[in-house]
Write an enzyme that holds these catalytic residues in place. Structure first.
Site, short mmCIF file in Angstrom:
data_model
loop_
_atom_site.label_atom_id
_atom_site.label_comp_id
_atom_site.label_asym_id
_atom_site.label_seq_id
_atom_site.Cartn_x
_atom_site.Cartn_y
_atom_site.Cartn_z
N CYS A 352 51.84 30.42 35.54
CA CYS A 352 51.01 31.29 36.39
C CYS A 352 49.52 31.15 36.07
O CYS A 352 48.71 31.87 36.65
CB CYS A 352 51.44 32.74 36.21
SG CYS A 352 51.27 33.34 34.51
N LEU A 353 49.17 30.25 35.17
CA LEU A 353 47.76 30.14 34.81
C LEU A 353 47.03 29.23 35.78
O LEU A 353 47.57 28.21 36.22
CB LEU A 353 47.59 29.59 33.39
CG LEU A 353 48.22 30.40 32.26
CD1 LEU A 353 47.75 29.88 30.92
CD2 LEU A 353 47.93 31.88 32.37
N CYS A 354 45.79 29.59 36.06
CA CYS A 354 45.00 28.83 37.01
C CYS A 354 44.36 27.64 36.31
O CYS A 354 43.14 27.58 36.13
CB CYS A 354 43.95 29.76 37.62
SG CYS A 354 43.36 29.18 39.19
N THR A 355 45.21 26.72 35.86
CA THR A 355 44.76 25.46 35.25
C THR A 355 45.85 24.42 35.45
O THR A 355 47.04 24.75 35.35
CB THR A 355 44.48 25.61 33.73
OG1 THR A 355 44.52 24.30 33.14
CG2 THR A 355 45.50 26.48 33.04
N LEU A 393 43.31 33.97 30.19
CA LEU A 393 43.53 34.44 31.55
C LEU A 393 44.05 35.87 31.70
O LEU A 393 44.30 36.34 32.81
CB LEU A 393 44.42 33.47 32.35
CG LEU A 393 43.58 32.40 33.03
CD1 LEU A 393 44.20 31.04 32.96
CD2 LEU A 393 43.34 32.78 34.48
#
Ligand code: PLP
Length: 403
Positions: A352-355, A393
């Site tokens: 779910c991390l934006c990376t 995050l």
């Protein structure tokens, strides 16, 4: 199912069973996903396997692999010692009731050394400077400090995932500088306990471990001849690996144990009264842990299927391939909700991390997987939560259950 699901997990009503309950039952108990479940029966099996393979050798738990308090407290009662690598771990090991504590690690601060002296822990000295600081602190308290010398051996454990010995290293005292250090130790308020020689980690090659252990015993004997008294304990390190990837074969500890017994039975007289220890983290706990994360979104991009989950590298960095690996490979993972179903689609399982680093499984074969299904990542018991950037995050921490 993908990769190399460790043996011994069950199925009920088509779903994955961990320690007697389905994945969904564990999530209900924890209240939410993501969640680590650690199965104590699997850890106990490893401890028993160690005892059978290494009779008479002490077993230490390197708690940095998994410091979860309930697991640590239980483990402290099963093993002969706990190895810590910070003042925080020292406090946790004391609280867990550890019988014997040894403290290794670079840059121990004065407050950490002082706490170790007060706790009666053995300080594995990483340098002459650290020896002098420990001696001064002990003198200031009117106490003696228990110390061992951590030796940076002139050899390495070949084929290790992470090398900790051989050549220029931040860890330990170069073997050729140890005799002078031992001479300088005489007269200081230090009780010399022995040597700590740790050459590597995550090794699946029994032959390489056997060779390193033989060299370690020989090195300990050579150094012991120069010591103020015979070493009470030689800590031979660990380095036992676990199979993460297809093609990995579990380490044959029976083979390693037999070879070590042979090396120890032929040891020089200077080590006649010495006890030997192995310190293991990963090997004891890795396969006991399962990380459960729920599929939040199912979508297509560029012709590929993506399953986006509520967990990620902030809890399980190693599975994303960003913790000490050169080439990213998939940790074993499965659809826990449909564990018994036949694989029928290729999916990219992401966190779910934006990376773009947050990949849990690249192009894995899974049964048809829906939003709401649980994904299980196996081999999550070691260097999981503890070795992941949990603050990154701002997502909540994972649940943890010691089952
Ligand atoms: C990390 C560490 C260990 C444990 O290594 P594993 O690969 O988890 O078995 C043992 N000893 C020392 C000194 C360590 O730093």
């Amino acid at each position: 199912m993908s990769g190399h699901v460790p043996p011994g997990f069950g199925v009920r009503d088509g779903a994955l069973v961990i320690a007697g309950r389905t994945a969904e039952q564990w999530v209900a108990e924890a209240g939410d996903t993501p969640l680590f479940v650690y199965d104590r029966v699997r850890v106990a099996a490893k401890v028993s396997a160690f005892r059978a393979a290494f009779p008479g050798v002490r077993l230490h738990y390197a708690m940095k692999a998994n410091p979860f308090a309930p697991l640590l407290a239980w483990m402290a009662g099963l093993v002969d010692g706990v190895d810590v690598a910070s003042g925080g771990e020292l406090a946790a090991a004391v609280a867990a009731g550890a019988r014997e504590i040894s403290f290794a690690g670079p840059a121990k601060r004065d407050a950490e050394l002082a706490a170790a002296i007060e706790a009666g822990a053995t300080i594995n000295l990483e340098s002459v400077g650290e020896m002098r600081r420990a001696a001064a602190l002990a003198a200031g308290k009117g106490l003696r400090a228990r110390v061992a010398v951590r030796v940076n051996p002139p050899f390495e454990l070949k084929g290790s995932g992470m090398r900790m010995g051989g050549g220029a290293k931040p860890f330990g005292v170069d073997a050729d500088a140890v005799p002078d250090m031992l001479r300088a130790m005489a007269g200081l308020p230090l009780d010399f306990r022995g040597f700590h020689i740790f050459a590597g980690s995550q090794n699946l090659d029994a032959g390489a471990i056997i060779a390193a252990q033989r060299e370690t015993v020989a090195l300990a004997a050579a150094l012991a001849a120069q010591a103020p008294c015979p070493p009470a304990l030689v800590n031979l390190g660990g380095g036992f690996g676990v199979p993460y990837f297809p093609g990995d074969v579990a380490l044959d500890v029976g083979l390693v144990g037999a070879a070590l017994a042979e090396a120890l039975s032929a040891r020089p007289a200077v080590l006649a009264e010495t006890e030997f220890a192995l310190e293991l983290g990963r090997w004891l706990v890795a396969d006991a842990g399962v990380y459960l994360t729920r599929v939040v979104d199912r979508k297509m991009s560029g012709g590929q299927l993506f399953l986006a989950c509520d967990g990620g590298l902030h809890h399980q960095l190693a599975a994303s391939g960003n913790f000490g690996t050169v080439i990213r490979r998939n940790y074993p993972l499965a659809n826990a909700t449909r564990f018994a179903a036949e694989p029928e689609e290729v999916a990219n399982v992401v966190g779910c991390l934006c990376t773009p680093l947050d990949r849990l499984g690249d192009r894995v074969m899974l049964p048809r997987t829906e939003e709401g299904d649980l994904i299980a990542l196996f081999m999550a018991g070691a260097y999981g939560r503890t070795a992941s950037p949990g603050a990154f995050l701002g997502h909540p921490p994972p649940g943890e259950i010691f089952a």
